[in-house]
Design an enzyme around this catalytic site. Sequence first.
Site, short mmCIF file in Angstrom:
data_model
loop_
_atom_site.label_atom_id
_atom_site.label_comp_id
_atom_site.label_asym_id
_atom_site.label_seq_id
_atom_site.Cartn_x
_atom_site.Cartn_y
_atom_site.Cartn_z
CG HIS A 270 -2.05 0.91 1.25
ND1 HIS A 270 -2.46 1.63 0.16
CD2 HIS A 270 -2.86 1.32 2.29
CE1 HIS A 270 -3.47 2.43 0.51
NE2 HIS A 270 -3.72 2.27 1.80
CG HIS A 318 -4.64 0.16 -8.14
ND1 HIS A 318 -5.96 0.00 -7.81
CD2 HIS A 318 -4.15 1.10 -7.29
CE1 HIS A 318 -6.25 0.82 -6.81
NE2 HIS A 318 -5.17 1.49 -6.47
N1 CMX Z 1 5.00 -6.66 -9.71
C1 CMX Z 1 5.02 -8.01 -9.72
N2 CMX Z 1 3.93 -8.77 -9.54
C2 CMX Z 1 2.78 -8.14 -9.36
C3 CMX Z 1 2.66 -6.74 -9.36
C4 CMX Z 1 3.84 -5.99 -9.54
N3 CMX Z 1 3.84 -4.65 -9.50
N4 CMX Z 1 1.37 -6.40 -9.17
C5 CMX Z 1 0.70 -7.55 -9.02
N5 CMX Z 1 1.54 -8.60 -9.14
C6 CMX Z 1 1.24 -10.03 -8.98
C7 CMX Z 1 0.61 -10.22 -7.60
O1 CMX Z 1 1.62 -10.32 -6.60
C8 CMX Z 1 -0.15 -11.51 -7.82
O2 CMX Z 1 0.79 -12.56 -7.77
P1 CMX Z 1 0.39 -13.98 -7.12
O3 CMX Z 1 -0.70 -14.52 -7.97
O4 CMX Z 1 1.67 -14.77 -7.17
O5 CMX Z 1 -0.07 -13.69 -5.73
C9 CMX Z 1 -0.64 -11.37 -9.26
O6 CMX Z 1 0.23 -10.40 -9.88
C10 CMX Z 1 -2.08 -10.88 -9.37
O7 CMX Z 1 -2.20 -9.67 -8.67
P2 CMX Z 1 -3.27 -8.57 -9.11
O8 CMX Z 1 -4.64 -9.20 -9.01
O9 CMX Z 1 -2.91 -7.94 -10.40
O10 CMX Z 1 -3.06 -7.45 -8.00
P3 CMX Z 1 -3.62 -7.41 -6.51
O11 CMX Z 1 -4.96 -6.78 -6.53
O12 CMX Z 1 -3.52 -8.74 -5.84
O13 CMX Z 1 -2.56 -6.47 -5.80
C11 CMX Z 1 -1.17 -4.55 -5.60
C12 CMX Z 1 -2.54 -5.07 -6.04
C13 CMX Z 1 -1.15 -3.04 -5.71
C14 CMX Z 1 -0.95 -4.96 -4.14
C15 CMX Z 1 -0.07 -5.17 -6.51
O14 CMX Z 1 -0.27 -4.73 -7.84
C16 CMX Z 1 1.34 -4.84 -6.07
O15 CMX Z 1 1.88 -5.56 -5.22
N6 CMX Z 1 1.95 -3.74 -6.62
C17 CMX Z 1 3.27 -3.32 -6.19
C18 CMX Z 1 3.18 -2.56 -4.88
C19 CMX Z 1 2.52 -1.22 -5.07
O16 CMX Z 1 2.86 -0.44 -5.95
N7 CMX Z 1 1.57 -0.91 -4.18
C20 CMX Z 1 0.93 0.42 -4.15
C21 CMX Z 1 -0.51 0.43 -4.67
C22 CMX Z 1 -1.11 1.80 -4.56
C23 CMX Z 1 -1.22 2.20 -3.11
O17 CMX Z 1 -2.01 1.59 -2.38
O18 CMX Z 1 -0.53 3.11 -2.68
#
Ligand code: CMX
Length: 439
Positions: A270, A318
């Site tokens: 987050h 996201h």
């Molecule tokens: N890099 C690598 N892998 C990623 C990724 C990224 N930036 N974003 C998602 N994935 C992966 C997830 O870890 C998940 O993997 P698993 O199936 O092995 O668990 C898969 O892709 C599916 O995830 P998703 O449905 O696309 O995304 P989620 O809704 O589960 O998660 C988020 C959303 C933001 C937590 C994720 O995209 C992420 O970890 N991003 C990087 C961290 C980040 O930038 N967070 C800030 C978000 C904005 C904020 O709240 O400030």
Amino acid sequence: MALKETLKQKLEEFRPRTTRLVKEFGKVKIDEVTIDQCIGGARDVRCLVTDISYLDPQEGIRFRGKTIPETFACLPKAAGSDYPTVEAFWYFLLTGDVPTQEQVDAVLADWKTRQAVPQYVFDIIRAMPLDSHPMAMLSIGITAMQRESKFAAFYESGKFNKTVAWEYVYEDACDIVARIPVLAAFIYNLKYRGDKQIAIDPALDMGANFAHMIGQGEEYKDVARMYFILHSDHESGNVSAHTTHLVHSALSDPYYAYAAGLDGLAGPLHGRANQEVLDWTIKFQEKYCKDQEPTRELITRALWDTLNSGQVIPGYGHAVLRKTDPRYTSQREFCQKHLPNDPLFKLVAMIFEVAPGVLTEHGKTKNPWPNVDAQSGVIQWHYGVKEWDFYTVLFGVGRALGCMANITWDRGLGYAIERPKSVTTPMLEKWAAEGGRKM
Ligand code: CMX
């Protein structure tokens, strides 16, 4: 009309709509829940209500129905600035009305009466080890200030009454949004400027005063205003907003509720992602660009290294958005205007050209596009706020606006204590075998 009076009128007009929905249409179905949603973080389950902002997966955030450019355009600006004051935005977020300059001035004057942080709060933070994370300091500062809660005092007075309870939440909410930048500036100065504290300048609006208090110059005033507004609200389901709403639903006062929200914001998936982005980018520079300019090939290699080591690419992806985050775009436009030749901005812009392709090829994330956190640290870095573990604190100052506006409305509309129902794994297995739960 003054903000509180306007809000009162709005709540009174709004309340019958909520009451009618529950009484007359309470059993109308708006969603179904699947097993993957149940195990997978309740993604997309429609079970929260807010009218303060709405996040469309394709378009991004709208505050009170307005896009980011519309929001910036419609609100009265700070003197000599292209950006509105945070005070103007607060009025808008709480009421949905674009305030007049007179109404903004009234909020400004009101916040000036509220913004002093009690000395014991500073003493408590000073007692922490100096290498404590600044988010822990901020959260503890807010919890310590709970002693000041007008809502808690009202609850304990024996005169608690649901219809006026929102007024005490409003009072705490205003105190918190007015005080949190002062607390954040104190933490910044304590940790990174040898405890060289700068007093509040009563002539300045919130963003400008924050810039002043951390020893920044004229240009940073707009950075602060923009930053706090952009990070304020992202509808109700994100961890910080949802936690604040959940904790307050137990009638925990706004201090307890927002400290809990901040604890959620501190997570790397987050708000802490903004810190991680800078960490990743600076390490990339150190490892790959000592003797050469960054190239797309080098960035691609570094992104794959990160992914192959099992980490996420911070600032990308996201849970709701499926396009580039307009909060990213807004900050990118700021960079293009104010710091187009900054080497770090150029690098971040290059990552933007490469990362979505790499993430698409990686094939996991549903959204390969950048979110708010991918761009925000670069701006701070450019203006000399280089201590990137502080960046989530800046997010927390902004997020207070959305969280506090939301719980003021929660109380005004009398939302219930939150209590979803859990099930067991054998239950899920049984319903899976039966093709669904028999209702
Ligand atoms: N890099 C690598 N892998 C990623 C990724 C990224 N930036 N974003 C998602 N994935 C992966 C997830 O870890 C998940 O993997 P698993 O199936 O092995 O668990 C898969 O892709 C599916 O995830 P998703 O449905 O696309 O995304 P989620 O809704 O589960 O998660 C988020 C959303 C933001 C937590 C994720 O995209 C992420 O970890 N991003 C990087 C961290 C980040 O930038 N967070 C800030 C978000 C904005 C904020 O709240 O400030």
